[in-house]
Design a protein around this motif. Structure first.
Motif: not given
Length: 366
Positions: A289, A317, A322, A343
């Motif tokens: 993402v 991410v 999210v 992340v």
């Protein structure tokens, strides 16, 4: 078979049949409708392929073609069976109440191109690919809509290897599959890509197996991972993807089951997904993402792990968000990662419940 070319003409066929052959209304090497031509075929059937049309190619350019109550009784392509189907220059192809005993209740083709045109298939059914069965589908500045598609096996609406949509709208409503992929079933080498401000919407899709809306066949190693590929299997880039009310009745991936997913500058909203196994919304091996993507999952449930997401490999991410809300599962009420999570963006969980461990997130490494 000969060649049919029409310009500024009208063609109609009603109550026609090829009882033991193919092409209930038309059998030709090529069918081309151009420059304001129109064709309407109703109550047409074929004993084998192409309930209405059997051709090497079907070409619509600045023309309209419609089919109603068409059947391929012992073969493929309830409306059309062709090596290639091409729509361009604001052409419209609409098919309603179509059925094939094998593949492609509405359309069976190798290559389907929709360029600045529209395709609509309503109420089509087949063993596989209830609405369309194709090797590849390309949609550029176009519209594709399928409603009430049903497959006894996989691909309630489409069964295919590749679907690429650019600057286009793709919508699926009330589709179902007796096996996997309530809307889209993709073969093991398949790719699904939405780009350049495309919109993709899925509503009320159901698979008796896995992938309530979208399912990729997994092959190769036990993991089936394909992250080394130049093109990830499922990509949403600078586009939007929404899925509401999808269900994997006896499998995993309530909305989507894919080997890997990549979201770049994308907006995804998945609501009300459910799975009998893992991943109430999404089941994947690796997920990326990035580029300010926002992925929101709401009201998803899994009887296994990962109420919203189940990632069996790596979740990355980067400059993305999210969000998981109102999700329930065994472990990882919101999100379960069995590999690692990297992340540098945002992970948010709200009102999520785990019957075992990790009400919001359950991860092997963060």
């Amino acid at each position: 078979a000969g060649h049919i070319a029409s310009s500024q003409s009208t063609l109609t066929c009603e109550d026609v049949r090829a009882t033991q052959g193919s092409g209930g209304a038309i059998n030709a090497s090529s069918v081309q409708l151009r420059e304001g031509s129109s064709a309407a075929i109703r109550n047409s059937s074929a004993g084998i392929h192409g309930g209405a049309i059997r051709a090497g190619e079907l070409v619509l350019a600045a023309s309209n073609c419609s089919g109603l109550d068409v059947v391929a009784q012992a073969g493929a392509g309830g409306f059309v069976h062709a090596a290639g189907v091409s729509l361009s220059e604001s052409a419209v192809l609409s098919v309603e109440k179509a059925k094939a005993s094998t593949s492609g209740g509405g359309v069976f083709t190798g290559q389907l191109g929709v360029n600045a045109s529209a395709l609509s298939v309503v109420g089509a059914a087949a063993a596989a690919g209830g609405s369309v069965y194709a090797n590849s589908v390309s949609v550029v500045d176009g519209t594709v809509a399928a409603q009430n598609g049903a497959a006894l096996e996989s691909g309630g609406c489409f069964m295919l290897t590749q679907l690429q949509a650019s600057s286009s709208s793709v919508a699926f409503l009330n589709c179902s599959a007796g096996a996997n992929g309530g809307c889209l079933g993709l073969f093991s080498s398949g790719t699904l890509a939405f780009s350049s401000n495309s919109t993709a919407s899925f509503e009320n899709c159901q698979a008796q197996g896995s992938g309530g809306a979208v399912h990729f066949e997994l092959s190769g190693s036990a993991s089936g991972r394909r992250m080394d590929d130049a093109t990830p299997p499922f990509t949403v880039a600078q586009s939007s993807f929404s899925c509401t009310g999808s269900q994997a009745v006896q499998g995993r991936g309530g909305a989507v089951l894919a080997p890997s997913v990549e979201f770049r500058g994308a907006a995804l909203n998945i609501a009300g997904g459910s799975a009998a196994g893992d991943g109430g919304c999404l089941w994947t091996m690796d997920a990326l993402v990035e580029e300010s993507s926002t992925v929101t999952s709401t009201g998803c449930t899994a009887q296994g792990d990962g109420g919203a997401w189940m990632v069996s490999g790596t979740l990355t991410v980067v400059s993305g968000t999210v969000r998981v809300e109102d999700a329930i599962a065994d472990s990882g009420g919101g999100l379960r990662v069995t590999g690692s999570a990297v992340v540098s963006g945002e992970l948010n969980a709200n009102n999520c419940t785990a019957r075992a461990n990790g009400g919001g997130f359950s991860m092997s490494a963060l």
